[in-house]
Design an enzyme around this catalytic site. Structure first.
Site, short mmCIF file in Angstrom:
data_model
loop_
_atom_site.label_atom_id
_atom_site.label_comp_id
_atom_site.label_asym_id
_atom_site.label_seq_id
_atom_site.Cartn_x
_atom_site.Cartn_y
_atom_site.Cartn_z
N HIS A 1 0.85 -1.19 0.00
CA HIS A 1 0.00 0.00 0.00
C HIS A 1 0.89 1.24 0.00
CE1 HIS A 1 -3.17 -2.66 0.27
NE2 HIS A 1 -3.88 -2.17 1.26
N ARG B 1 -5.73 -11.26 -3.57
CA ARG B 1 -6.94 -10.48 -3.25
C ARG B 1 -7.58 -10.00 -4.54
NH1 ARG B 1 -8.44 -4.88 -0.18
NH2 ARG B 1 -6.70 -4.03 -1.36
N GLU C 1 -15.47 -4.61 4.97
CA GLU C 1 -14.75 -3.33 4.99
C GLU C 1 -15.57 -2.14 5.46
OE1 GLU C 1 -11.88 -3.06 1.46
OE2 GLU C 1 -13.33 -4.54 0.76
N ASP D 1 -11.21 1.34 5.21
CA ASP D 1 -12.46 1.74 4.55
C ASP D 1 -13.59 1.93 5.55
OD1 ASP D 1 -12.27 1.89 1.52
OD2 ASP D 1 -11.20 0.03 1.92
N ARG E 1 -4.94 -3.33 9.03
CA ARG E 1 -4.65 -2.04 9.66
C ARG E 1 -3.69 -1.24 8.80
NH1 ARG E 1 -1.76 -2.39 14.48
NH2 ARG E 1 -2.89 -0.71 15.50
N ARG F 1 -9.67 5.75 -2.51
CA ARG F 1 -9.08 4.82 -1.55
C ARG F 1 -8.76 5.52 -0.24
NH1 ARG F 1 -8.31 -0.05 -3.45
NH2 ARG F 1 -8.24 -0.40 -5.70
#
Length: 970
Positions: free
Chosen positions: A158, A447, A576, A616, A654, A793
């Site tokens: 990320h 994913r 989420e 999210d 997290r 996002r």
């Protein structure tokens, strides 16, 4: 605090201040020499004005600062920004080094008082809370926890790490030099030499461009993640397990870490997370898995070679066991060419003989790994990678980590039989690495968004003439059809069927997954995570598609378990949003009540993984509601799991910041609901968190130790999570329900219902400029061009607010909710309501941790700086209105948090952190003021391209610099 204690604290910080002073002086000298005196003088003027503003806010001083910055040419502004940004790089290194220094101080000077949160402290505390001789049932409970323990940090790509890897390597060298300078016995000439090396590294950092000028590719992210395994994690694991074993023996004799146990393993999403990232193709996933194995094999080869050099024991003095001799004979038959060389070189050294055979088998395995890359090197299409014939096994190579571990066990046990304990320990260290990393290094989770599976099945069923197609079915019809498909042995997809590129790619992910289990390692893959799981069919759909690749076959009903060795891919629903979290227990119940799915879970050892998303849910409902819904979802999910006789492994998604579920891991684990950790937990490690936790060896060890100790403590009945009396806990939960409802309404009132709020976000933060930072391969939005908050996002949402110093994802809605709760009672019981909140803060780990994280965010936020962004908006009327509303909520939140904690100032109970923020602010402020100025310049309608590009470069520098100064990005 007594003056003596204050003096001791001051003394402990003195080395840190000395390091910062030394590095600051070296940077100052570098600026004068390489940047010129004009740059140095300008930087000092800016710093002095910002420091003066902090000490004594004044409109006149602010105007002087703004006039100075407004008149700076872009090139000079770039130099000033870089000066402050490099300074923070140096400060961060010094602070990390000081953490190591403090850890070593504890170990050296307070052996009877271990560092808080350590394994030693945790086990000592558990022992001290018991009678003189710990009762057998506690030892039994502890042994059970150690036996089943599965802590899995999952490295993700990320995009929240702003620093380039080349700079991270320089930072590590600087830390090593600071460590060397700590030696008080150094002769002066050696100290001078080390200082010169420090100066050289500071110079190199100054001359290195911290901005990436090419887009980051997925395989770049894979290699960045592998850097931490190579430099710190591979060695931290055996050190951690040795510490765990030693502390168990010291505090609870009889409780032990079993041979071959792997209580700590690692996962990764890098190269497997394709949700919204079109660059993560099946071919990229294949290469990521291959690179994982290649690094593990190279580490093992180096370790085996080192052991072979050292284990020169002669059979005359250390005769091998019969089992080891028989193993060597088998190796001689398997590898005759190697045998001739080994017997000639080491005729009477059986340990070297065996290790030479192990080395050669590892080489053969590495050769196979290299062959697996041939398809990618030749540019072979993904479809061919997934369906081409399997490579034949390489002669004498290892097919699993278990085979390598068993060979090493024969060596270790033989050495122990000869009482060569130190030599045996060195082999045992490598065995622990093999148990943790296998031949796969880290299990790669895959994913994908649930909508992709729906689209694929819709196309497949349309091709079969099914009416309505899958997309047109309601939930009951989908469940009936999916269940029937999972029971039938015939394939759904014909071998020669042709589909759209999207459906073909979806199918190829599963094909590559099966190939990876067969050709790389049966442990190469973790879970298949389904984003935006909203109903049971979302999970069963993924299973139906997996079966088309030969995965998860053999589970036709609950009575038919999977065959041994059957390729499997565990599926993990990801919940989420707030609605999804509230619906999660019903979804899990519907799944487990389906016999065909229950059989799948049985084949996985009756363990169901469920992922819960912090980022999210926080963006959707605010920090307080998100935290509470996550807490309740965990409890209710476990209730469902127990109802069906299933164990749950919760996967916590997290982020690094409080607004994305971040905060200290040790406290976060201890704050989980009672009985929900149960010795198993997966946690994502993202962006700058990875470098801050695992960038230096000693800090990596400390980070893993904190998490390990917390898992043990949270899994015992005597843990803090179990401490609250049920009656009080029930009352506290009622309060949280009321407060959360208010917080949700307040947050949504700002974010969703306030006219122009998203325009304010776009104009009063640099969120639109973040795309130029090049810190990740994934787009910032799920749908490009969308203006919807749902498609944005969580990372840019948090990143933008952090840059502009609002930091509102970590506190928005909290002040209104808590203040309303207190004020909504009758005048006589408002004081009682406040007392109840204070009781919750003092006695409930969940509430205390939540408030502590919010308080930390409030302390980092700065509305004096946030105002600068609002005032330079194109729509100043909108800016004043939204800013005023946010500022009022910020002040309200600060006031109510202080009433609950009983403090006079934020972070009075964490003076080290408060001082760190206060010391950093005057150095972050110049970059914030400059960012505001540069945003105003760059957003002008007409600018020459060269000037726009230069301004954009300067803006990206401010983003990097503020991220370093705040120690937070997204």
């Amino acid at each position: 605090m007594s003056s003596a204690r204050a003096a001791r604290r001051e003394d402990t910080n003195l080395p840190l201040r000395n390091d910062i002073r030394l590095l600051g002086n070296l940077l100052g000298a570098t600026l004068k020499r390489l940047g010129g005196r004009t740059l140095f003088v300008t930087e000092e003027r800016v710093r002095a004005l910002c420091k003066e503003l902090r000490a004594k806010p004044s409109p006149a001083t602010e105007r002087r600062l703004k006039r100075l910055l407004h008149g700076l040419p872009t090139e000079v502004a770039i130099g000033v920004i870089r000066a402050f940004a490099v300074y923070f790089q140096l400060v961060n290194i010094a602070e990390q080094h000081h953490r190591i220094r403090r850890k070593r101080y504890y170990e050296r000077h307070t052996p009877g008082e271990p560092q808080r949160g350590s394994i030693a402290s945790t086990l000592k505390g558990l022992r001290a809370a018991q009678p003189r001789k710990a009762p057998a049932n506690l030892r039994h409970q502890l042994q059970g926890i150690v036996d089943r323990m599965a802590l899995t940090p999952v490295i993700t790509a990320h995009p929240t790490e702003a620093a380039r890897r080349t700079l991270l390597e320089k930072h590590r060298r600087l830390a090593d030099l600071l460590t060397a300078l700590d030696d008080a016995t150094l002769p002066d000439r050696h100290r001078e030499g080390l200082t010169l090396k420090l100066a050289a590294e500071v110079e190199a950092i100054w001359l290195t461009d911290e901005i990436r000028h090419t887009d980051l590719q997925v395989l770049d992210e894979v290699n960045n993640a592998l850097y931490y395994f190579d430099t710190t994690l591979f060695d931290a694991v055996p050190a951690l397990l040795t510490e765990l074993q030693g502390q168990l023996a010291r505090n609870f004799p009889g409780v032990e870490l079993r041979d071959g146990a792997a209580p700590l393993t690692f996962g990764s999403w890098v190269g497997g997370d394709r949700d919204g990232n079109p660059h993560v193709t099946p071919a990229i996933t294949w290469e990521a898995l291959r690179l994982h194995q290649r690094l593990a094999l190279r580490k093992y080869l180096a370790s085996v070679a080192d052991l072979s050099r050292r284990l020169s024991e002669s059979q005359r003095y250390a005769p091998p066991t019969a089992a080891l001799r028989a193993s060597i004979e088998r190796d001689r038959r398997l590898l005759p060419d190697t045998a001739a060389e080994v017997l000639r070189r080491n005729p009477e050294e059986p340990y070297r003989q065996k290790l030479s055979f192990i080395y050669r088998r590892l080489e053969h395995t590495l050769q196979r790994n290299t062959a697996l890359a041939a398809a990618l090197a030749a540019g072979e299409p993904t479809e061919l990678i997934s369906i081409r014939p399997a490579l034949p096994p390489v002669k004498a190579g290892y097919v699993s980590g278990a085979g390598l571990w068993e060979d090493l066990r024969l060596v270790r046990d033989s050495l122990r039989a000869d009482d060569a304990r130190f030599a045996a320990d060195s082999v045992d260290r490598l065995m622990r690495q093999v148990a943790a990393f296998g031949l796969h290094l880290a299990a790669l989770d895959l994913r994908q968004h649930s909508a992709r599976h729906t689209a694929a099945l819709a196309e497949i069923t349309r091709g079969l003439g099914l009416k309505p197609d899958y997309a047109g079915m309601d939930e009951d019809a989908r469940l009936a059809w999916l269940t029937a498909e999972l029971r039938t042995p015939r394939p759904l997809v014909a071998a020669d069927a042709a589909y759209s590129p999207e459906t073909t790619e979806t199918l190829n992910v599963y094909r590559v997954a099966r190939r990876a289990q067969a050709e790389i390692s049966d442990q190469a893959l973790g879970s298949y995570v389904i984003s935006m799981t909203r109903q049971a069919s979302d999970v069963l759909a993924a299973l139906v598609l997996a079966r088309q690749a030969g995965l998860n076959r053999g589970q036709g009903s609950g009575r038919n378990p999977a065959k041994p060795g059957q390729p499997r891919l565990g599926v993990a629903p990801l919940f989420e949003t707030i609605d999804d979290l509230q619906r999660a227990p019903d979804v899990l119940r519907a799944l487990l009540a389906t016999p065909v799915y229950r059989a799948v879970v049985a084949a996985q050892g009756d363990v169901q993984e469920v992922m819960i998303g912090y980022s999210d849910s926080s963006k959707d409902g605010g920090i307080l509601t998100s935290s509470w819904e996550l807490y309740k979802a965990q409890e209710r999910l476990w209730e469902v799991a127990r109802e069906f006789g299933v164990d749950l492994r919760l996967f916590h998604g997290r982020g690094g910041t409080v607004g994305r579920g971040g905060g200290p891991s040790h406290e976060a684990i201890l704050a989980q609901p009672a009985s929900t950790v149960a010795a198993r937990i997966k946690i994502t490690e993202q962006g700058e968190v990875v470098s801050s936790k695992y960038g230096l060896p000693d800090i990596a060890m400390r980070s893993l130790e904190l998490a390990t100790a917390a898992v043990i403590a949270a899994s015992l009945p005597a843990s803090p999570a179990h401490a609250a009396r049920p009656a009080r806990l029930g009352r506290w939960m009622q309060v949280m329900d009321q407060v959360s409802t208010r917080a949700f309404a307040a947050y949504r009132g700002f974010v969703r219902d306030s006219d122009g709020f998203l325009d304010y976000f776009s104009q009063a933060t640099p969120v639109d400029e973040l795309q130029h930072l090049r810190i990740g391969s994934r787009p910032a939005k799920r749908r490009q061009g969308s203006r919807s908050l749902d498609d944005l996002r969580a990372i840019p949402w948090v990143f933008g607010w952090t840059q502009s110093r609002h930091l509102l994802p970590g506190w928005l809605g909290v002040g209104t909710a808590l203040a309303d709760y207190i004020a909504s009672g009758e005048p006589g019981n408002q004081r009682q309501r406040l007392a109840l909140l204070r009781e919750m803060y003092a006695s409930w780990p969940f509430f205390r941790t939540t408030i502590a994280n919010i308080e930390m965010t409030l302390a980092k936020a700065d509305f004096q700086i946030a105002r600068q962004y609002a005032e330079r908006m194109a729509d100043q009327t909108l800016g004043r209105r939204i800013y005023g509303e946010l500022h009022a909520e910020f002040q309200r939140t600060c006031q109510v948090v202080l009433r609950i904690t009983g403090e006079k100032r934020l972070l009075d109970n964490a003076p080290v952190l408060r001082r760190s923020i206060a010391v950093r602010n005057p150095y972050v402020d110049p970059m914030s003021y400059l960012q505001v100025e540069l945003l105003a310049r760059s957003r002008k309608a007409k600018l020459p391209k060269a000037e726009r590009d230069r301004l954009l470069y300067a803006l990206v520098l401010t983003i990097n610099g503020i991220a370093a100064g705040m120690r937070n990005t997204g």
